[in-house]
Scaffold this active site. Sequence first.
Site, PDB file in Angstrom:
ATOM      1  N   LYS A 158       0.852  -1.193   0.000  1.00  0.00           N
ATOM      2  CA  LYS A 158       0.000   0.000   0.000  1.00  0.00           C
ATOM      3  C   LYS A 158       0.887   1.243   0.000  1.00  0.00           C
ATOM      4  O   LYS A 158       2.052   1.176   0.386  1.00  0.00           O
ATOM      5  CB  LYS A 158      -0.906   0.011   1.238  1.00  0.00           C
ATOM      6  CG  LYS A 158      -1.666  -1.274   1.488  1.00  0.00           C
ATOM      7  CD  LYS A 158      -2.825  -1.503   0.548  1.00  0.00           C
ATOM      8  CE  LYS A 158      -3.470  -2.839   0.887  1.00  0.00           C
ATOM      9  NZ  LYS A 158      -4.638  -3.156   0.118  1.00  0.00           N
TER      10      LYS A 158
HETATM   11  C1  LIG Z   1      -5.547  -4.104   0.995  1.00  0.00           C
HETATM   12  C2  LIG Z   1      -6.961  -3.737   1.114  1.00  0.00           C
HETATM   13  C3  LIG Z   1      -7.710  -4.083   2.252  1.00  0.00           C
HETATM   14  C4  LIG Z   1      -7.215  -4.992   3.345  1.00  0.00           C
HETATM   15  O1  LIG Z   1      -6.040  -4.612   3.965  1.00  0.00           O
HETATM   16  P1  LIG Z   1      -5.145  -5.738   4.696  1.00  0.00           P
HETATM   17  O2  LIG Z   1      -4.221  -4.908   5.531  1.00  0.00           O
HETATM   18  O3  LIG Z   1      -4.447  -6.490   3.637  1.00  0.00           O
HETATM   19  O4  LIG Z   1      -6.033  -6.558   5.528  1.00  0.00           O
HETATM   20  C5  LIG Z   1      -9.023  -3.640   2.328  1.00  0.00           C
HETATM   21  N1  LIG Z   1      -9.567  -2.932   1.339  1.00  0.00           N
HETATM   22  C6  LIG Z   1      -8.896  -2.596   0.231  1.00  0.00           C
HETATM   23  C7  LIG Z   1      -9.567  -1.780  -0.827  1.00  0.00           C
HETATM   24  C8  LIG Z   1      -7.567  -2.997   0.069  1.00  0.00           C
HETATM   25  O5  LIG Z   1      -6.912  -2.677  -1.050  1.00  0.00           O
END
Ligand SMILES: *Cc1c(COP(=O)(O)O)cnc(C)c1O
Length: 383
Positions: A200
Amino acid sequence: MTASATAPAPIAFIDLAAQRARIGARIDAAVARVLQSCRFVNGPEVTQFEEQLAAFAGAKYAVSCSSGTDALALILMAWGVKPGDAVFCPAFTFCATAEVVPYLGATPVFVDVDADTFNMDPESLTQAIAVAIEQGLTPRVVIPVDLFGQPADYDALLPIAEAHGLKVLCDTAQGFGGTWNNRRTGSIGDATATSFFPAKPLGCYGDGGAILTDDADLVAVLKSLREHGQGIDKYQNVRIGMTARLDTIQAAVLLEKLAVFEEEIAAREKVARRYNDLLKDVCQVPAVDARATSVWAQYTIRLAPGRRDALADALKAEGIPTAVYYRLPMHLQPAYKHYPAAGAILPACEMLAEEVISLPMHPDLDEATQDRIVGAVRRALAA
Ligand SMILES: *Cc1c(COP(=O)(O)O)cnc(C)c1O
């Protein structure tokens, strides 16, 4: 001559090693301090990071937690979402957005997206609310997603939510650091969930997440829920909770990453603009709403149906990775297709699933590497 002498050097899709070359020494020192302290859980870095994260977003409070998925789940738990409740989710998203809804026995109802921004379509939300009511469900929460880094159309979505008494849970796992009408994500809606998964825009060195909100009562419940539903201490349990804390080591990593995040956002914007300039005549480049800024979690182009896989193969042969987010929308996924949707088909989601492909995108993508990617894309699309 060996193959490796002629094969072009592989390019990273997201270059975390380049980021380590920039700030790795500071991160390693921060992690070493935690190791020395042995305060692996609830160390001082956790609170420090929460304060800085809230300040960055312009939210009153930040509650860190174990992942973006748990951030979403904790909020729905705190709001008492239950069987019979409808929670509206875009169908073009990562599965976690909708996955947390059945955890609580509630029903995800899938909403179409706007084909230009990839984000929740307000008209489709209105239709989905009508479908939910028709099916005897109680509309409770809408989860707009800031997909690929761009905030959703909150000007249109918030009034619909208000008219129907829905709570607004913003999923900014991909969009943290972006803005809508000059407000950072995390300061919009009733509560925001974000993720620090390494890929991210603001990532840690493992799993992590956070909730941002201005609601002090919600914060108190969330802090209890992430520690087994604790009351006055961990050994008094006033509700059913989870073990969902952010590790001190991850908070220490994130403090260093947050310190350079503004610069990285600017660098991402520069890369995205350059891609747009160099590719806009050969494919459909991503559009950002005039009221928004994106953090470019993904740089996603659109091609006519059927052309995407040939592009991916041509780029792969030149050492350039691509990814398809998302090949199958949520309302067609085996585990989710029995849940309601705004309509029998969600046309924009289904079209995008056939057309999108994402190119390497990260703040350390230098112009020479980007030129190599652009050259390969242009050659492949001309062929
Ligand atoms: C990555 C993501 C999540 C979940 O995050 P994690 O930390 O991997 O649990 C939720 N929503 C969206 C849109 C994402 O891209």
